[in-house]
Structure formats: structure tokens, C-alpha cells
Design a protein around this motif. Sequence first.
Motif, PDB file in Angstrom:
ATOM      1  N   LYS A   1       0.841  -1.202   0.000  1.00 47.85           N
ATOM      2  CA  LYS A   1       0.000   0.000   0.000  1.00 47.85           C
ATOM      3  C   LYS A   1       0.872   1.248   0.000  1.00 47.85           C
ATOM      4  O   LYS A   1       1.804   1.351   0.804  1.00 47.85           O
ATOM      5  CB  LYS A   1      -0.908   0.008   1.230  1.00 47.85           C
ATOM      6  N   HIS A   2       0.551   2.155  -0.901  1.00 51.02           N
ATOM      7  CA  HIS A   2       1.188   3.464  -0.926  1.00 51.02           C
ATOM      8  C   HIS A   2       0.082   4.495  -0.685  1.00 51.02           C
ATOM      9  O   HIS A   2      -0.704   4.791  -1.587  1.00 51.02           O
ATOM     10  CB  HIS A   2       1.884   3.723  -2.261  1.00 51.02           C
ATOM     11  N   TYR A   3       0.029   4.951   0.550  1.00 47.10           N
ATOM     12  CA  TYR A   3      -1.065   5.860   0.925  1.00 47.10           C
ATOM     13  C   TYR A   3      -0.903   7.203   0.222  1.00 47.10           C
ATOM     14  O   TYR A   3       0.218   7.646  -0.038  1.00 47.10           O
ATOM     15  CB  TYR A   3      -1.069   6.040   2.448  1.00 47.10           C
ATOM     16  N   PRO A   4      -2.013   7.815  -0.135  1.00 44.38           N
ATOM     17  CA  PRO A   4      -3.365   7.446   0.307  1.00 44.38           C
ATOM     18  C   PRO A   4      -4.167   6.589  -0.672  1.00 44.38           C
ATOM     19  O   PRO A   4      -5.223   6.087  -0.327  1.00 44.38           O
ATOM     20  CB  PRO A   4      -4.051   8.813   0.443  1.00 44.38           C
ATOM     21  N   SER A   5      -3.652   6.359  -1.917  1.00 46.26           N
ATOM     22  CA  SER A   5      -4.584   5.806  -2.896  1.00 46.26           C
ATOM     23  C   SER A   5      -3.992   4.773  -3.854  1.00 46.26           C
ATOM     24  O   SER A   5      -4.611   4.444  -4.862  1.00 46.26           O
ATOM     25  CB  SER A   5      -5.195   6.940  -3.734  1.00 46.26           C
ATOM     26  N   GLN A   6      -2.810   4.247  -3.553  1.00 43.61           N
ATOM     27  CA  GLN A   6      -2.220   3.279  -4.473  1.00 43.61           C
ATOM     28  C   GLN A   6      -2.115   1.898  -3.816  1.00 43.61           C
ATOM     29  O   GLN A   6      -1.637   1.770  -2.688  1.00 43.61           O
ATOM     30  CB  GLN A   6      -0.827   3.728  -4.921  1.00 43.61           C
TER      31      GLN A   6
END
Length: 220
Positions: A45-50
Motif C-alpha cells: 500500500k502506498h497511501y493514500p490511494s495506491q
Amino acid sequence: RLDIEEVQQLLAPLFGKSLVTVSGRDIRSLLEQRVMDIRGVTIAKHYPSQLFVRVDLAPLVARSRVLAPGEENLPPQGSGATLTFITDRGTFAVVPPGFAGGASLPLIDLVDWGIRPQPGAPILSQDFLTRMQQAVETLQTQFGQQVKRRVAFIRAQEFHLSVSRSPSGDVAANRVSLWFDVRSPLEEQLLRYRMFLRSVGLSEVKEYVDLRLADRVVYR
């Protein structure tokens, strides 16, 4: 061999959700609805949206053709026309058009099926695949015979391997089918074959050599 567009459609229910609530178990559950030969799924997870998803699939060990009754003598098609495979788990795999891998894998013709194989369905056990490969390798290394065709009888749990009757030519008319099963030890069946070659020889065979019986070898 994954259809990326299909994967995106399968994961569509996650779009719009917070990454905090998305788990690897959720993703795997969604993917397994259509991708049957998943071995593992990892996410990052790469916050906020990946969200990065890695899917590991069971390796392919053979190409396959599903032949209906009466199609047993169909000649092999070109490698580009074969879009079905068998994984190392013995499951049936269908790949999307344009898949470029697997061209060097051996071709197994699947016959004697009660229900036509479906993607993800187990069709051959790992023991069956191992035994067939051992027979192929032994025929090559100990008997000097190259296997030209492999046929798996799903319900009968036996396999037929075609070899050339003589080294002069590799046409279908020059081939003999050797019949094996998975119920008796492969070593015993190969021993019967060795004794048959010493006493009779392939020059006397027109169609097949049946090595499945414990007390005799039948040939035609």
C-alpha cells in the motif's frame, strides 16, 4: 498469462474504499472467483490511494488439448493454437489470447473425460504427471526412444506414449503406442517392456504394446 483487464474488473469492488480497510485476504477472495490457479497473493500500500498487487500462479508444466470421442487421431496443432495448459498441481488452466509462453512445454492430449475440463478444475494428480514424466525420461535415457505423443486417459487413469517403431522416419505410421497405468509400479511396467523388446521387438508391433498387466504383455 493473467488477463490484466479481468483482474481490474474483479478488484473493482475495492475502488473507493479506504486502503486501511483493504486486506490481502479480501483481494485473494475476489481474485479466486475467476483465477483458479493462484499460488499466492501479496500486496503493498502506498497511501493514500495506491494499491500494488502481486499474483503468483502455479507453474505450467504442459500444454494440453481436450479431445472429444473420435478425435483421438487428430494431428498436433501449431503451438500458437493451444491455449490450454496443465499446472504442476494437475489443474486445468486457460490463458488469454496472445499468451506467448509455454511453447516449449510438452503437449498432452486429454481423452476419456466424463465432464469436459473447466478452468481451475483438477484433472490429473501430481503423481500421474510425475509418473508420466519419469516414463518419458526412462524411455529416452535407457531405451534410446524419443516420445512423440502423450495421451492421458483421465477416468481410466492411464497414459499412452507413442514412440517410433524404427529410427528410419518419424511419420505417424511408424509409431507404436506404449500403454501404462498408475495402479502398478512404473518400474515393473518398464521391466516388462525391456523383456518384450528382447523376446519380440517393436518390429512385430503394428499398433500398441500393453504393459499394464502383471503377468503378460499384450501387443497388436
